[in-house]
Write a protein that holds these residues in place. Sequence first.
Motif, PDB file in Angstrom:
ATOM      1  N   ARG B  32      -4.506 -30.212  65.542  1.00 20.01           N
ATOM      2  CA  ARG B  32      -3.714 -30.142  64.310  1.00 20.01           C
ATOM      3  C   ARG B  32      -4.331 -30.995  63.216  1.00 20.01           C
ATOM      4  O   ARG B  32      -4.457 -30.568  62.069  1.00 20.01           O
ATOM      5  N   LEU B  33      -4.691 -32.221  63.631  1.00 20.55           N
ATOM      6  CA  LEU B  33      -5.274 -33.145  62.650  1.00 20.55           C
ATOM      7  C   LEU B  33      -6.593 -32.580  62.127  1.00 20.55           C
ATOM      8  O   LEU B  33      -6.879 -32.659  60.928  1.00 20.55           O
ATOM      9  N   GLU B  35      -7.353 -29.469  61.954  1.00 17.99           N
ATOM     10  CA  GLU B  35      -7.014 -28.331  61.101  1.00 17.99           C
ATOM     11  C   GLU B  35      -6.593 -28.821  59.712  1.00 17.99           C
ATOM     12  O   GLU B  35      -6.995 -28.258  58.694  1.00 17.99           O
ATOM     13  N   ILE B  36      -5.801 -29.886  59.692  1.00 20.33           N
ATOM     14  CA  ILE B  36      -5.355 -30.447  58.409  1.00 20.33           C
ATOM     15  C   ILE B  36      -6.552 -30.947  57.599  1.00 20.33           C
ATOM     16  O   ILE B  36      -6.676 -30.677  56.407  1.00 20.33           O
ATOM     17  N   LEU B  39      -8.475 -27.967  56.316  1.00 12.83           N
ATOM     18  CA  LEU B  39      -7.760 -27.315  55.203  1.00 12.83           C
ATOM     19  C   LEU B  39      -7.886 -28.129  53.920  1.00 12.83           C
ATOM     20  O   LEU B  39      -8.113 -27.590  52.843  1.00 12.83           O
ATOM     21  N   ASN B  40      -7.765 -29.446  54.063  1.00 12.40           N
ATOM     22  CA  ASN B  40      -7.917 -30.323  52.900  1.00 12.40           C
ATOM     23  C   ASN B  40      -9.312 -30.188  52.310  1.00 12.40           C
ATOM     24  O   ASN B  40      -9.476 -30.148  51.100  1.00 12.40           O
ATOM     25  N   ARG B  42     -11.346 -27.570  52.576  1.00 12.02           N
ATOM     26  CA  ARG B  42     -11.489 -26.258  51.927  1.00 12.02           C
ATOM     27  C   ARG B  42     -10.790 -26.246  50.577  1.00 12.02           C
ATOM     28  O   ARG B  42     -11.317 -25.710  49.600  1.00 12.02           O
ATOM     29  N   LEU B  43      -9.616 -26.876  50.540  1.00 10.43           N
ATOM     30  CA  LEU B  43      -8.851 -26.936  49.300  1.00 10.43           C
ATOM     31  C   LEU B  43      -9.650 -27.656  48.214  1.00 10.43           C
ATOM     32  O   LEU B  43      -9.754 -27.193  47.076  1.00 10.43           O
ATOM     33  N   VAL B  46     -12.636 -25.372  47.129  1.00 10.58           N
ATOM     34  CA  VAL B  46     -12.216 -24.257  46.258  1.00 10.58           C
ATOM     35  C   VAL B  46     -11.840 -24.792  44.884  1.00 10.58           C
ATOM     36  O   VAL B  46     -12.227 -24.242  43.858  1.00 10.58           O
ATOM     37  N   GLN B  47     -11.111 -25.904  44.870  1.00 10.42           N
ATOM     38  CA  GLN B  47     -10.690 -26.508  43.601  1.00 10.42           C
ATOM     39  C   GLN B  47     -11.913 -26.913  42.772  1.00 10.42           C
ATOM     40  O   GLN B  47     -11.962 -26.664  41.563  1.00 10.42           O
ATOM     41  N   ASP B  49     -14.997 -25.655  43.044  1.00 13.57           N
ATOM     42  CA  ASP B  49     -15.665 -24.420  42.597  1.00 13.57           C
ATOM     43  C   ASP B  49     -14.969 -23.846  41.370  1.00 13.57           C
ATOM     44  O   ASP B  49     -15.603 -23.439  40.401  1.00 13.57           O
ATOM     45  N   TYR B  50     -13.649 -23.824  41.446  1.00 13.52           N
ATOM     46  CA  TYR B  50     -12.830 -23.285  40.360  1.00 13.52           C
ATOM     47  C   TYR B  50     -13.074 -24.086  39.081  1.00 13.52           C
ATOM     48  O   TYR B  50     -13.328 -23.519  38.007  1.00 13.52           O
ATOM     49  N   PHE B  53     -16.491 -23.342  37.718  1.00 18.30           N
ATOM     50  CA  PHE B  53     -16.518 -22.003  37.118  1.00 18.30           C
ATOM     51  C   PHE B  53     -15.876 -22.032  35.739  1.00 18.30           C
ATOM     52  O   PHE B  53     -16.401 -21.455  34.787  1.00 18.30           O
ATOM     53  N   ARG B  54     -14.745 -22.738  35.638  1.00 24.53           N
ATOM     54  CA  ARG B  54     -14.045 -22.837  34.351  1.00 24.53           C
ATOM     55  C   ARG B  54     -14.920 -23.500  33.296  1.00 24.53           C
ATOM     56  O   ARG B  54     -14.984 -23.063  32.156  1.00 24.53           O
TER      57      ARG B  54
END
Lengths: 174, 174
Positions: B32-33, B35-36, B39-40, B42-43, B46-47, B49-50, B53-54
């Motif tokens: 779980r840890l 995975e967390i 996920l953090n 990846r978040l 993505v943020q 990259d975004y 891009f902006r």
Amino acid sequence: MEEEVVSEENVTPVDEAEGADQEVEVTEEDARLAEIAELNNRLLRVQADYDNFRRRSREEKEAAAKYRSQNVIEALLPVIDNFERALLVKPEAEEAKSLLQGMEMVYRQFQDTLKSEGVEVIETVGQPFDPHLHQAVMQVEEEGFESNQIVEELQKGYKLKDRVLRPSMVKVNA
Amino acid sequence: MEEEVVSEENVTPVDEAEGADQEVEVTEEDARLAEIAELNNRLLRVQADYDNFRRRSREEKEAAAKYRSQNVIEALLPVIDNFERALLVKPEAEEAKSLLQGMEMVYRQFQDTLKSEGVEVIETVGQPFDPHLHQAVMQVEEEGFESNQIVEELQKGYKLKDRVLRPSMVKVNA
């Protein structure tokens, strides 16, 4: 995704302390799972926002590219008007005739260049009046023209691709 | 999303099973840890990259707006060249003189319009030769000019803001 969550009801409390311990573990586990769900949600949202932004951005870019010449072409319309007015002379002297001829060639090259950029002269005489393309400056009653048909053009109108830069000024049959 | 799955290991046997149970829980907890953490990560990626891009998107938009007239202006340079050539005549007849005068006014309006869009004629005669702005077509030896100084302009060069559209063609002093 085999999540194994301990349900309180399934463990008969052996003594109170153990039950409490069990409860804390369940709460932590729940918190972790909630955090994972929350992170997945945020990830999906950011990803969706990013995708939307990319799409909008590409659309805006295409529109900007399509009409990018608009400003400079609008600024050049009065130059074209004056060019045309200057070409209206009907000279007698050979010198003036050949000068006029040279200028007419420059004018045609100017028009051709704008045409190749997507600029079009709006059609008028003989066309039905269209308020999106034409501006009626006068209403006349002219034989040989249908009602609402354009009788005369007073100033040329221009389009850039599908966008009207300036409507034609026309005389319309009543 | 309250999934309550009964784990067999949690309901008796008390002795051996408890050690095993503990281990399983630790492994699950670790998963779980992990995975967390994943996920953090990846978040954040993505943020980032975004955001990139902006930023790039905004920069591209600004550059595109700054030079948006470039294509049509480049296409118009030969028209200006021919316009200038046609104006080189020295007419005698009054008719031709007044026609020429009218055309000179149109030419000046044309140049002014381009200037207001950010177009500049590159300076030449008397300037030091600059390979970014000038193209040397000939080397001459001319008195009264310094070495590497421009002696004569053969074709006008143009800039759009800080971008060279076409270098000037010049004669340079050796």
